[in-house]
Design an enzyme around this catalytic site. Structure first.
Site, PDB file in Angstrom:
ATOM      1  N   PHE A 132       0.820  -1.155  -0.099  1.00  0.00           N
ATOM      2  CA  PHE A 132      -0.007  -0.103  -0.066  1.00  0.00           C
ATOM      3  C   PHE A 132       0.876   1.193  -0.072  1.00  0.00           C
ATOM      4  O   PHE A 132       1.830   1.469   0.854  1.00  0.00           O
ATOM      5  CB  PHE A 132      -0.846  -0.048   1.299  1.00  0.00           C
ATOM      6  CG  PHE A 132      -1.796   1.336   1.246  1.00  0.00           C
ATOM      7  CD1 PHE A 132      -3.035   1.118   0.520  1.00  0.00           C
ATOM      8  CD2 PHE A 132      -1.390   2.428   2.054  1.00  0.00           C
ATOM      9  CE1 PHE A 132      -3.714   2.492   0.472  1.00  0.00           C
ATOM     10  CE2 PHE A 132      -2.384   3.465   1.968  1.00  0.00           C
ATOM     11  CZ  PHE A 132      -3.394   3.349   1.221  1.00  0.00           C
ATOM     12  N   ASP A 217       9.500   2.531   1.553  1.00  0.00           N
ATOM     13  CA  ASP A 217       8.022   3.394   2.070  1.00  0.00           C
ATOM     14  C   ASP A 217       7.925   2.799   3.533  1.00  0.00           C
ATOM     15  O   ASP A 217       7.494   1.854   3.891  1.00  0.00           O
ATOM     16  CB  ASP A 217       6.907   2.720   1.407  1.00  0.00           C
ATOM     17  CG  ASP A 217       5.484   3.502   1.698  1.00  0.00           C
ATOM     18  OD1 ASP A 217       5.520   4.099   2.848  1.00  0.00           O
ATOM     19  OD2 ASP A 217       4.504   3.295   0.827  1.00  0.00           O
ATOM     20  N   LYS A 246       2.910  10.014   8.187  1.00  0.00           N
ATOM     21  CA  LYS A 246       2.242   9.610   9.374  1.00  0.00           C
ATOM     22  C   LYS A 246       2.808   9.738  10.795  1.00  0.00           C
ATOM     23  O   LYS A 246       2.742  11.193  11.234  1.00  0.00           O
ATOM     24  CB  LYS A 246       2.000   8.040   9.443  1.00  0.00           C
ATOM     25  CG  LYS A 246       1.135   7.678   8.376  1.00  0.00           C
ATOM     26  CD  LYS A 246       0.207   6.208   8.690  1.00  0.00           C
ATOM     27  CE  LYS A 246      -0.729   5.996   7.744  1.00  0.00           C
ATOM     28  NZ  LYS A 246      -0.615   5.422   6.532  1.00  0.00           N
TER      29      LYS A 246
HETATM   30  C1  LIG Z   1      -0.752   5.692   4.759  1.00  0.00           C
HETATM   31  C2  LIG Z   1       0.184   5.282   3.811  1.00  0.00           C
HETATM   32  C3  LIG Z   1       0.555   5.809   2.788  1.00  0.00           C
HETATM   33  C4  LIG Z   1      -0.162   7.174   2.236  1.00  0.00           C
HETATM   34  O1  LIG Z   1      -0.192   8.169   3.181  1.00  0.00           O
HETATM   35  P1  LIG Z   1      -1.410   9.306   3.178  1.00  0.00           P
HETATM   36  O2  LIG Z   1      -0.655  10.428   4.218  1.00  0.00           O
HETATM   37  O3  LIG Z   1      -2.725   8.727   3.369  1.00  0.00           O
HETATM   38  O4  LIG Z   1      -1.338   9.698   1.706  1.00  0.00           O
HETATM   39  C5  LIG Z   1       1.426   5.316   1.888  1.00  0.00           C
HETATM   40  N1  LIG Z   1       2.369   4.221   2.085  1.00  0.00           N
HETATM   41  C6  LIG Z   1       2.104   3.568   3.463  1.00  0.00           C
HETATM   42  C7  LIG Z   1       2.781   2.635   3.883  1.00  0.00           C
HETATM   43  C8  LIG Z   1       1.025   3.834   4.257  1.00  0.00           C
HETATM   44  O5  LIG Z   1       0.534   3.069   5.396  1.00  0.00           O
END
Ligand SMILES: *Cc1c(COP(=O)(O)O)cnc(C)c1O
Length: 392
Positions: A132, A217, A246
């Site tokens: 994701f 990521d 986050k």
């Molecule tokens: C939440 C998340 C995203 C996206 O972040 P947003 O602030 O919602 O755009 C991307 N990669 C990972 C692993 C995530 O958990």
């Protein structure tokens, strides 16, 4: 109660029947004064819990001085914070964003611009099943999950997906057009699935050998959540590019794309930009979050809390046949049940423990990094009780 017929908000989030009006540390409160133990932390965001006094102070101080000037102007605070981020990571350069998906977008641009700079026709980015990376077009094209992309076709070309934790299928997908590998060291939405440390190490070796950029990521698993500042540290490797968000702002909307100097060589004047990215308010909060989390004692506390929670959950795993598996790292933990995870998640909420469901039938626990033993004991009691109720 949100009556969707009366709501002026697009119904993308469905019915939301809980509302919190106040947060304090690891707890959230409803208008009726009901108290919830927050092991969701705004989806792994509120790293220092709710209304941390030092963050409140930083935000209030900054709000009185200057909110926003845009990136047309120099900002000493922005420079200082970028230097702090680099000092606490592999990175040498930073691009500030407002969210995780924007940090992913930036990283993809770093990759494209790098190979363009070197005049090499390398366009293929390899991603993993269960990944994701966000909700933008590049992100939904990269993660190739119909749950997020169905109906939005045509998606962007240039992404190839292989099995997670599977070196064989990764090696098979690599060719001389491979520009980068994009990996979550611990998959979040996909079901709290950690990449094997040996897998991460092998990916790094492959990247070095085949001249491929490594893009991590760490939007969800970074910034102290794994018990180290960044979770790549567990594998003793360093990426070329990393997306952070986050936990970086502990609730203030911000993100960052980190890079080595070499990897972002193509990110020259005018090539990318953001109106808000690295805004004065965000930087003021971000600085304090980083100061607190990067402290060795803070991180060793996260590590010992997570080991304590882990030990207790493993005991429950033995005792309750409904638990298929407890997995994850640090304070990013997945409980995979045999019964439906949505039912389990809801039952936990009824018992006042906030959590977030994830893929692969998992209930995710991502508490604030400031939890102590009492919070953990309280959570364990609720989980134990809830599992007994489900079995009845
Ligand atoms: C939440 C998340 C995203 C996206 O972040 P947003 O602030 O919602 O755009 C991307 N990669 C990972 C692993 C995530 O958990």
């Amino acid at each position: 109660m949100n009556n969707s017929l009366k709501s002026y908000i697009m119904p993308t989030y469905g019915e939301r029947d809980l509302e919190f009006i106040k947060g304090d540390g690891c707890y959230l409160y409803t208008s009726r004064g009901e108290k919830y133990l927050d092991f969701a932390a705004g989806i792994a965001v509120n790293s220092l819990g709710h209304c941390h006094p030092k963050l409140v102070q930083a935000l209030q101080n900054q709000a009185k001085i200057l909110w926003h000037t845009s990136n047309l102007y120099h900002s000493t605070n922005q420079e200082e914070y970028a230097a702090m981020l680099c000092k606490n990571s592999f990175a040498e350069k930073v691009f500030f964003t407002n969210s995780g998906a924007e940090a992913i977008e930036c990283g993809i641009k770093v990759i494209r611009s790098y190979w363009n700079y070197h005049k090499k026709n390398k366009k293929k980015i390899i991603t993993f099943e269960g990944a994701f990376h966000g909700r933008t077009f590049a992100a939904i094209s990269a993660q190739k999950n119909l749950k997020y992309s169905k109906g939005f076709e045509p998606l962007l070309p240039g992404f190839v997906q292989v099995k997670f934790n599977d070196l064989y299928s990764l090696n098979k997908a690599i060719d001389d057009k491979t520009a980068a590998i994009l990996l979550e060291p611990i998959q979040g939405e996909g079901g709290i699935r950690p990449a094997d440390l040996d897998f991460i190490k092998s990916i790094k070796e492959i990247c070095l050998k085949k001249n491929i950029l490594l893009f991590l990521d760490e939007v969800q698993c970074g910034f102290g959540r794994s018990g180290k500042m960044f979770s790549y540290e567990w594998a003793n490797i360093e990426p070329d590019i990393l997306a952070s968000a986050k936990g970086i702002g502990s609730g203030f909307p911000m993100g960052a794309c980190l890079s080595t100097k070499e990897a972002c060589i193509g990110m020259t004047k005018g090539i990318h930009g953001s109106t808000y990215g690295g805004n004065s308010l965000a930087i003021a909060v971000g600085k304090v979050v980083l100061e607190i989390i990067s402290n060795k004692d803070f991180l060793s506390n996260v590590d010992s809390s997570s080991r304590y929670l882990w030990k207790k959950l493993k005991k429950l795993e033995k005792f309750h046949s409904n638990i298929y598996e407890v997995r994850g790292a640090g304070l990013l933990i997945g409980i995979k049940t045999k019964s439906n995870n949505l039912g389990f998640s809801k039952a936990l909420k009824t018992n006042k423990l906030l959590n977030v469901p994830a893929g692969d039938n998992v209930v995710r626990l991502a508490p604030p990094l400031i939890i102590n033993k009492e919070h953990i004991d309280e959570a364990i009691n609720i989980i134990d009780k809830t599992l007994k109720e489900i079995n009845d």
